[in-house]
Enzyme design. Structure first.
Site, PDB file in Angstrom:
ATOM      1  N   VAL A  70       0.835  -1.202   0.000  1.00  0.00           N
ATOM      2  CA  VAL A  70       0.000   0.000   0.000  1.00  0.00           C
ATOM      3  C   VAL A  70       0.867   1.248   0.000  1.00  0.00           C
ATOM      4  CG1 VAL A  70      -1.728   1.313   1.303  1.00  0.00           C
ATOM      5  CG2 VAL A  70      -1.880  -1.184   1.195  1.00  0.00           C
ATOM      6  N   ASN A  71       1.910   1.202   0.828  1.00  0.00           N
ATOM      7  CA  ASN A  71       2.793   2.365   0.943  1.00  0.00           C
ATOM      8  C   ASN A  71       4.171   1.894   1.384  1.00  0.00           C
ATOM      9  OD1 ASN A  71       3.499   5.139   0.987  1.00  0.00           O
ATOM     10  ND2 ASN A  71       3.176   5.217   3.194  1.00  0.00           N
ATOM     11  N   GLY A  73       8.019   3.405   2.590  1.00  0.00           N
ATOM     12  CA  GLY A  73       8.859   4.534   2.954  1.00  0.00           C
ATOM     13  C   GLY A  73      10.210   4.069   3.452  1.00  0.00           C
ATOM     14  N   GLU A  75      11.399   4.051   6.510  1.00  0.00           N
ATOM     15  CA  GLU A  75      11.416   3.324   7.775  1.00  0.00           C
ATOM     16  C   GLU A  75      10.384   2.206   7.881  1.00  0.00           C
ATOM     17  OE1 GLU A  75      11.263   5.976  11.081  1.00  0.00           O
ATOM     18  OE2 GLU A  75      13.323   6.641  10.792  1.00  0.00           O
ATOM     19  N   VAL A  78       3.845  -0.691   4.355  1.00  0.00           N
ATOM     20  CA  VAL A  78       2.492  -1.125   4.710  1.00  0.00           C
ATOM     21  C   VAL A  78       1.971  -2.025   3.603  1.00  0.00           C
ATOM     22  CG1 VAL A  78       0.129  -0.443   5.265  1.00  0.00           C
ATOM     23  CG2 VAL A  78       2.042   0.983   6.015  1.00  0.00           C
ATOM     24  N   LYS A  91       1.708  -3.254   8.882  1.00  0.00           N
ATOM     25  CA  LYS A  91       2.789  -2.264   8.884  1.00  0.00           C
ATOM     26  C   LYS A  91       4.057  -2.922   9.403  1.00  0.00           C
ATOM     27  CE  LYS A  91       3.707   2.520  10.332  1.00  0.00           C
ATOM     28  NZ  LYS A  91       3.142   3.685  11.064  1.00  0.00           N
ATOM     29  N   ASP A 202       2.308  13.755  15.084  1.00  0.00           N
ATOM     30  CA  ASP A 202       2.847  13.907  13.727  1.00  0.00           C
ATOM     31  C   ASP A 202       1.697  14.159  12.751  1.00  0.00           C
ATOM     32  OD1 ASP A 202       4.854  13.962  11.756  1.00  0.00           O
ATOM     33  OD2 ASP A 202       4.553  11.842  11.285  1.00  0.00           O
ATOM     34  N   ASN A 207      -1.349  12.248   6.940  1.00  0.00           N
ATOM     35  CA  ASN A 207      -1.786  11.075   7.695  1.00  0.00           C
ATOM     36  C   ASN A 207      -3.196  11.216   8.261  1.00  0.00           C
ATOM     37  OD1 ASN A 207      -1.024  12.849   9.772  1.00  0.00           O
ATOM     38  ND2 ASN A 207       1.001  11.891   9.901  1.00  0.00           N
ATOM     39  N   ASP A 220      -1.168   6.514  11.503  1.00  0.00           N
ATOM     40  CA  ASP A 220       0.243   6.738  11.863  1.00  0.00           C
ATOM     41  C   ASP A 220       0.387   7.343  13.264  1.00  0.00           C
ATOM     42  OD1 ASP A 220       1.046   5.700   9.474  1.00  0.00           O
ATOM     43  OD2 ASP A 220       1.302   7.639   8.487  1.00  0.00           O
TER      44      ASP A 220
END
Length: 279
Positions: A70-71, A73, A75, A78, A91, A202, A207, A220
C-alpha cells in the site's frame, strides 16, 4: 479379516498415513519457501527474522494472503492482506533503516514504558508496542484503524478503504467542504486531548485519510504521546500548526493559537511556542 491380513492392512495404512504426512510437510516447506522468495522480491530490505514473522501471521491464521504494498517509505512498509473477506493492513518497520535516536526520544519520556536503551531491536519492539497502545486508546474517541496485534516490528491493523483500495489522504482529495471538515478535526483533537489524554504527535494532511463518507480517519500513531510526556505540548503545537496551515490554504479562516485555546482551554505561551520549533 484374519490376524495376518489385519496386520498387513495396518502396515499399509500406516505407510499411507506416513506418506500423506510427508507430502503435507513438503507442501508447507514449499509454501514457506515460495512466500519468502516472493517477499524478498517485493522488498529486499527485510531481514530473515521479519520474513519469518510475516510468514507466521499466515500460519497463525491472522492473514490468509498478502495482497500487495500500500505504501513504502524509508522506515516502514504497509502491506494489504486478506482475512476471510476482509482486508487488513500490515505495517512493517525496517529494522535496518529506522531512526532509533528519534524513536528513543519519544519512548524515553513515556510513563507507560520503562525501557533501558540496550538494543535497537528492543527499541523498535517498544515503538511498535507504543503505536499499538496509541491506536487502542484513539479507537475509543476518534476514527482510527483498530490495532489487532503486534509481533516485534510488525503491526496488524484494520484496513481503511474499500475493496482493497486504500482511502485517499486528505492532501490528495479535492472538492471537500473544508470548513465543515476543519470543524470535525477541531472537535476530534479536543476530544483526543481531553478525554483520551493523547496527542497524535505527527499530524498533517499526509496522515489523515478521507473515507467514503468524507469523514477523517487518523493514521500513523507511532509518534503519539500521552499528555504526561515532556514533549506533549511541543508536539501538540506542531500538530495544530500543520493542520491550520493546510486549512488556511484551502480558504478556511483559522489560527493555530485559537485552535490551541479551543483544545486546551489555555492561552499559548511564547515559551512553549518557541520550544515547539525544535520538533
Amino acid at each position: 479379516m484374519d490376524k495376518k491380513n489385519k496386520n498387513s492392512y495396518y502396515k499399509l495404512d500406516k505407510k499411507k498415513e506416513k506418506k500423506l504426512d510427508e507430502e503435507y510437510q513438503r507442501k508447507i516447506i514449499e509454501r514457506k519457501k515460495k512466500f519468502l522468495e516472493d517477499l524478498k522480491t517485493e522488498d529486499s530490505v527485510f531481514d530473515n527474522r521479519t520474513l519469518m514473522n510475516l510468514y507466521n501471521l499466515l500460519v497463525g491464521k491472522h492473514i490468509d494472503e498478502y495482497v500487495g504494498i500500500v505504501n513504502s517509505g524509508k522506515e516502514s512498509v504497509v502491506f494489504s492482506g486478506k482475512k476471510d473477506d476482509e482486508f487488513r493492513a500490515i505495517k512493517v518497520y525496517r529494522v535496518s533503516t529506522c531512526d532509533f535516536k528519534t524513536m528513543w526520544k519519544y519512548i524515553q519520556g513515556d510513563p507507560r514504558f520503562h525501557l533501558r536503551k540496550s538494543s535497537t531491536r528492543q527499541i523498535i519492539h517498544a515503538w511498535v508496542e507504543k503505536e499499538y497502545r496509541n491506536l487502542k486508546r484513539a479507537n475509543k474517541y476518534i476514527n482510527s484503524p483498530k490495532g489487532i496485534l503486534r509481533r516485534e516490528n510488525i503491526l496488524l491493523m484494520d484496513f481503511i478503504g474499500e475493496n482493497g483500495m486504500p482511502s485517499p489522504r486528505l492532501k490528495d482529495v479535492n472538492g471537500l467542504d473544508y470548513n465543515n471538515l476543519y470543524s470535525t478535526i477541531k472537535d476530534d483533537l479536543k476530544t483526543l486531548y481531553n478525554d483520551g489524554e493523547l496527542i497524535h504527535g505527527d499530524l498533517s494532511e499526509y496522515n489523515i485519510l478521507i473515507d467514503g463518507n468524507k469523514n477523517p480517519v487518523y493514521i500513523d500513531f507511532s509518534q503519539g504521546v500521552v499528555v504526561e510526556h515532556p514533549l506533549s505540548m511541543s508536539l501538540l503545537i506542531r500538530d495544530i500548526i500543520n493542520i491550520t496551515s493546510f486549512f488556511k490554504r484551502k480558504g478556511v479562516e483559522c489560527n493555530y493559537r485559537d485552535l490551541y485555546r479551543y483544545i486546551t482551554g489555555e492561552e499559548l505561551s511564547p515559551i512553549d511556542e518557541e520550544m515547539a520549533k525544535n520538533y
